[in-house]
Design a protein around this motif. Structure first.
Motif, mmCIF file in Angstrom:
data_model
loop_
_atom_site.group_PDB
_atom_site.id
_atom_site.type_symbol
_atom_site.label_atom_id
_atom_site.label_comp_id
_atom_site.label_asym_id
_atom_site.label_seq_id
_atom_site.Cartn_x
_atom_site.Cartn_y
_atom_site.Cartn_z
ATOM 1 N N LYS A 198 0.858 -1.187 0.000
ATOM 2 C CA LYS A 198 0.000 0.000 0.000
ATOM 3 C C LYS A 198 0.894 1.236 0.000
ATOM 4 O O LYS A 198 1.529 1.545 1.000
ATOM 5 N N MET A 199 0.921 1.930 -1.122
ATOM 6 C CA MET A 199 1.749 3.126 -1.237
ATOM 7 C C MET A 199 0.919 4.377 -0.957
ATOM 8 O O MET A 199 -0.316 4.331 -0.899
ATOM 9 N N ASP A 200 1.605 5.499 -0.789
ATOM 10 C CA ASP A 200 0.923 6.757 -0.513
ATOM 11 C C ASP A 200 0.192 7.238 -1.762
ATOM 12 O O ASP A 200 0.821 7.527 -2.785
ATOM 13 N N PRO A 201 -1.142 7.360 -1.717
ATOM 14 C CA PRO A 201 -1.876 7.700 -2.937
ATOM 15 C C PRO A 201 -1.642 9.121 -3.431
ATOM 16 O O PRO A 201 -1.698 9.369 -4.638
ATOM 17 N N LEU A 202 -1.370 10.062 -2.542
ATOM 18 C CA LEU A 202 -1.140 11.433 -2.988
ATOM 19 C C LEU A 202 0.110 11.539 -3.851
ATOM 20 O O LEU A 202 0.136 12.272 -4.840
ATOM 21 N N THR A 203 1.142 10.808 -3.467
ATOM 22 C CA THR A 203 2.365 10.803 -4.266
ATOM 23 C C THR A 203 2.102 10.203 -5.644
ATOM 24 O O THR A 203 2.561 10.722 -6.669
ATOM 25 N N VAL A 204 1.333 9.118 -5.672
ATOM 26 C CA VAL A 204 1.003 8.484 -6.946
ATOM 27 C C VAL A 204 0.157 9.412 -7.807
ATOM 28 O O VAL A 204 0.343 9.492 -9.029
ATOM 29 N N LEU A 205 -0.767 10.143 -7.196
ATOM 30 C CA LEU A 205 -1.586 11.093 -7.956
ATOM 31 C C LEU A 205 -0.735 12.176 -8.610
ATOM 32 O O LEU A 205 -1.040 12.633 -9.718
ATOM 33 N N THR A 206 0.312 12.591 -7.929
ATOM 34 C CA THR A 206 1.209 13.594 -8.513
ATOM 35 C C THR A 206 1.828 13.062 -9.802
ATOM 36 O O THR A 206 1.916 13.777 -10.808
ATOM 37 N N VAL A 207 2.254 11.808 -9.785
ATOM 38 C CA VAL A 207 2.816 11.174 -10.976
ATOM 39 C C VAL A 207 1.770 11.107 -12.092
ATOM 40 O O VAL A 207 2.054 11.385 -13.258
ATOM 41 N N MET A 208 0.536 10.768 -11.726
ATOM 42 C CA MET A 208 -0.536 10.679 -12.716
ATOM 43 C C MET A 208 -0.892 12.054 -13.269
ATOM 44 O O MET A 208 -1.221 12.198 -14.453
ATOM 45 N N GLY A 209 -0.858 13.054 -12.404
ATOM 46 C CA GLY A 209 -1.166 14.409 -12.840
ATOM 47 C C GLY A 209 -0.191 14.919 -13.882
ATOM 48 O O GLY A 209 -0.557 15.692 -14.783
ATOM 49 N N MET A 210 1.066 14.481 -13.795
ATOM 50 C CA MET A 210 2.079 14.901 -14.753
ATOM 51 C C MET A 210 1.875 14.252 -16.120
ATOM 52 O O MET A 210 2.411 14.736 -17.122
ATOM 53 N N ALA A 211 1.096 13.178 -16.166
ATOM 54 C CA ALA A 211 0.878 12.461 -17.429
ATOM 55 C C ALA A 211 -0.473 12.802 -18.069
ATOM 56 O O ALA A 211 -0.812 12.243 -19.114
ATOM 57 N N THR A 212 -1.248 13.692 -17.442
ATOM 58 C CA THR A 212 -2.584 14.033 -17.934
ATOM 59 C C THR A 212 -2.802 15.540 -17.851
ATOM 60 O O THR A 212 -2.041 16.255 -17.198
ATOM 61 N N GLU A 213 -3.887 15.994 -18.474
ATOM 62 C CA GLU A 213 -4.215 17.422 -18.468
ATOM 63 C C GLU A 213 -5.610 17.716 -17.931
ATOM 64 O O GLU A 213 -5.858 18.810 -17.423
ATOM 65 N N ARG A 214 -6.528 16.779 -18.048
ATOM 66 C CA ARG A 214 -7.919 17.050 -17.683
ATOM 67 C C ARG A 214 -8.458 16.123 -16.588
ATOM 68 O O ARG A 214 -9.388 16.503 -15.873
ATOM 69 N N LEU A 215 -7.955 14.920 -16.491
ATOM 70 C CA LEU A 215 -8.503 13.935 -15.565
ATOM 71 C C LEU A 215 -8.448 14.424 -14.127
ATOM 72 O O LEU A 215 -7.402 14.850 -13.644
ATOM 73 N N GLY A 216 -9.583 14.340 -13.412
ATOM 74 C CA GLY A 216 -9.595 14.621 -11.986
ATOM 75 C C GLY A 216 -8.812 13.565 -11.223
ATOM 76 O O GLY A 216 -8.699 12.416 -11.653
ATOM 77 N N LEU A 217 -8.281 13.948 -10.055
ATOM 78 C CA LEU A 217 -7.372 13.089 -9.292
ATOM 79 C C LEU A 217 -7.775 13.100 -7.828
ATOM 80 O O LEU A 217 -7.623 14.099 -7.131
ATOM 81 N N GLY A 218 -8.288 11.966 -7.336
ATOM 82 C CA GLY A 218 -8.786 11.900 -5.966
ATOM 83 C C GLY A 218 -8.057 10.873 -5.136
ATOM 84 O O GLY A 218 -7.620 9.835 -5.639
ATOM 85 N N ALA A 219 -7.926 11.148 -3.830
ATOM 86 C CA ALA A 219 -7.275 10.213 -2.907
ATOM 87 C C ALA A 219 -8.000 10.199 -1.573
ATOM 88 O O ALA A 219 -8.627 11.178 -1.166
ATOM 89 N N THR A 220 -7.878 9.068 -0.898
ATOM 90 C CA THR A 220 -8.462 8.860 0.421
ATOM 91 C C THR A 220 -7.460 9.246 1.509
ATOM 92 O O THR A 220 -6.295 8.853 1.442
ATOM 93 N N CYS A 221 -7.922 10.004 2.491
ATOM 94 C CA CYS A 221 -7.126 10.275 3.696
ATOM 95 C C CYS A 221 -8.061 10.321 4.898
ATOM 96 O O CYS A 221 -9.179 10.839 4.810
ATOM 97 N N SER A 222 -7.588 9.821 6.019
ATOM 98 C CA SER A 222 -8.419 9.611 7.197
ATOM 99 C C SER A 222 -8.461 10.826 8.123
ATOM 100 O O SER A 222 -7.417 11.407 8.445
ATOM 101 N N THR A 223 -9.662 11.155 8.581
ATOM 102 C CA THR A 223 -9.814 12.222 9.574
ATOM 103 C C THR A 223 -9.455 11.741 10.976
ATOM 104 O O THR A 223 -9.310 12.551 11.888
ATOM 105 N N THR A 224 -9.341 10.431 11.149
ATOM 106 C CA THR A 224 -9.019 9.888 12.475
ATOM 107 C C THR A 224 -7.525 9.937 12.757
ATOM 108 O O THR A 224 -7.111 10.111 13.905
ATOM 109 N N TYR A 225 -6.682 9.798 11.717
ATOM 110 C CA TYR A 225 -5.256 9.635 11.948
ATOM 111 C C TYR A 225 -4.363 10.675 11.288
ATOM 112 O O TYR A 225 -3.149 10.614 11.432
#
Length: 450
Positions: free
Chosen positions: A80-107
């Motif tokens: 399980k890798m950090d999704p925000l970091t992966v989204l950054t990589v995906m954002g660099m390869a796209t121009e329009r696609l929305g990019l969402g990630a899960t993060c917990s309010t508990t931790y």
């Protein structure tokens, strides 16, 4: 004409939501590489999807038997890798696609989370989204320095404060605050940058926030709570809701109920999109798709199902036989996945369901009721759910990657476009524009905070 939203359901891990997916002969085996995620992003953007979204957990599924050996051996979401970091990589390869990630309010910390997501939103020109979760189980708690997971309703009480802080910080910089006048030396108007000074029961945060607003104002807020408390939370805060309705009729009732709850909060229900989770197995013909499904379903084993069910229920199911009913005391112990418990009790009609009941109703480890067929068969089912008022769109889950998304884009998207149910081109650049959501005014959320 009303058009549906499409979301790609992703995992920054060795498999999809389906733990057996890594064993599929057509799945790529480089799920820890940037090329893997960039390919997924490019396929989704080619298909004009609204966004790709990462589910996440903060622990391996090691509740079953109290050990991680089976998790690693069978590849049950053990990476399980950090999704925000992966989204950054995906954002660099796209121009329009929305990019969402899960993060917990508990931790997580509210200020830190607000800064991370608002930064991603700026770096992707207004394409970011945050999926708000309160986490599931004791494994996550122990990884994050706690002995036990917080009780279900208390987690949502904490999450309410967390959202007030995050949204308060996202509103700190007014539009037009930055001028960068080199002649006068004025970088930004001080009176247009505000300190939060929040003090609640669970959290406090001073400010001022350090990241200005983006092209879409701030990230889109996603929520997927299925319990009664989770639904009330979604009605108050969510702009995009992920649902997992088990059948069309219950979906229509739940959709109407949630839209009404949103309206009762004084919000416009048409500005909150409800997207339902669906597995698709697409091919040129129905018979080809059925063959594909037979292969994918044959890869699932009982260990996958029990491990993932134990994870979401926060209970070691190795303690019980498959056909042993849960006692009232045991059900009261289940601090994780309250929404799953409510659904299983309702669907089975049993006050005290068995482990097998949970396995059959939740279909953990399996693809539940997949849409299987050629373009027409899958589009027919999607159109029915959409037109009859069970959802505003779909979250597409994969039996293998990137094949499921490639096949959906190749076979199903053109048929949806032909019927006028889905866009042929992006008409905006931000995620809010894709979803038909308004750019939020500073402080607008405060009207619905009670």
């Amino acid at each position: 004409m009303r058009q549906m939203a499409l979301v790609g359901f992703l995992q920054a891990q060795n498999c999809t939501q389906l733990a057996s997916s890594w064993r599929h002969p057509e799945s790529r085996n480089d799920s820890m590489s940037k090329g893997y995620y960039q390919r997924i992003a490019q396929v989704l953007e080619e298909g004009k999807f609204d966004l790709g979204f990462f589910d996440d957990r903060l622990a391996m599924p090691d509740m079953y038997g109290g050990d991680h050996a089976h998790t690693v051996q069978h590849g049950i979401r053990c990476v399980k890798m950090d999704p925000l970091t992966v989204l950054t990589v995906m954002g660099m390869a796209t121009e329009r696609l929305g990019l969402g990630a899960t993060c917990s309010t508990t931790y997580f910390n509210p200020f830190d989370l607000a800064r991370r997501f608002q930064t991603l939103d700026l770096m992707t020109d207004g394409r970011a989204a945050w999926n708000v979760v309160t986490s599931f189980n004791d494994g996550e708690a122990m990884n994050m320095g706690h002995d036990r997971h917080v009780a279900h309703d208390l987690r949502y009480d904490m999450a309410d404060e967390f959202l007030e802080i995050v949204l308060g910080h996202w509103d700190a910089w007014e539009d037009g605050a930055i001028v960068q006048d080199k002649t006068t030396g004025l970088f930004a108007h001080p009176e247009k940058v505000h300190r939060l000074d929040y003090k609640g029961k669970f959290f406090k945060s001073r400010g001022p926030f350090t990241v200005p607003r983006s092209a879409q104002g701030h990230p889109v807020v996603i929520q997927a709570g299925a319990s009664g408390r989770g639904t009330r939370f979604a009605a108050r805060w969510a702009e995009l809701v992920f649902t997992a309705y088990h059948d069309l009729e219950s979906g229509k009732k739940s959709y109407a109920a949630l839209k009404e709850a949103i309206a009762q909060k004084g919000r416009d229900p048409s500005k909150v999109k409800l997207t339902n989770l669906v597995w698709t197995v697409a091919a040129e013909t129905k018979s080809e798709a059925e063959d594909k499904w037979a292969l994918a379903d044959s890869l699932v084993n009982e260990t996958d199902a029990l491990s993932l069910l134990a994870e979401v229920m926060n209970y070691d199911l190795s303690k019980k036989g498959l056909d042993d009913p849960f006692t009232d005391a045991e059900l009261a112990e289940l601090s994780g996945g309250q929404g799953h418990i409510d659904v299983v009790v309702r669907v089975t009609g049993r006050k005290n369901p068995t482990v097998r009941d949970f396995m059959e109703v939740t279909r953990r480890g399996h693809a539940r009721d997949p849409f299987i067929g050629g373009p027409k068969e899958i589009a027919d089912r999607m159109e029915q759910w959409f037109v009859e008022g069970a959802c505003d769109g779909f979250v597409i889950s994969a039996t293998h990657v990137p094949g499921t998304y490639e096949e959906f884009v190749k076979f199903v998207v053109p048929e949806l476009q032909r019927r006028g149910l889905f866009r042929k081109e992006y008409t905006g650049s931000t995620l809010r524009e894709h979803l038909g959501l308004d750019r939020p005014e500073n402080g607008a959320w405060r009207r619905y905070a009670g």
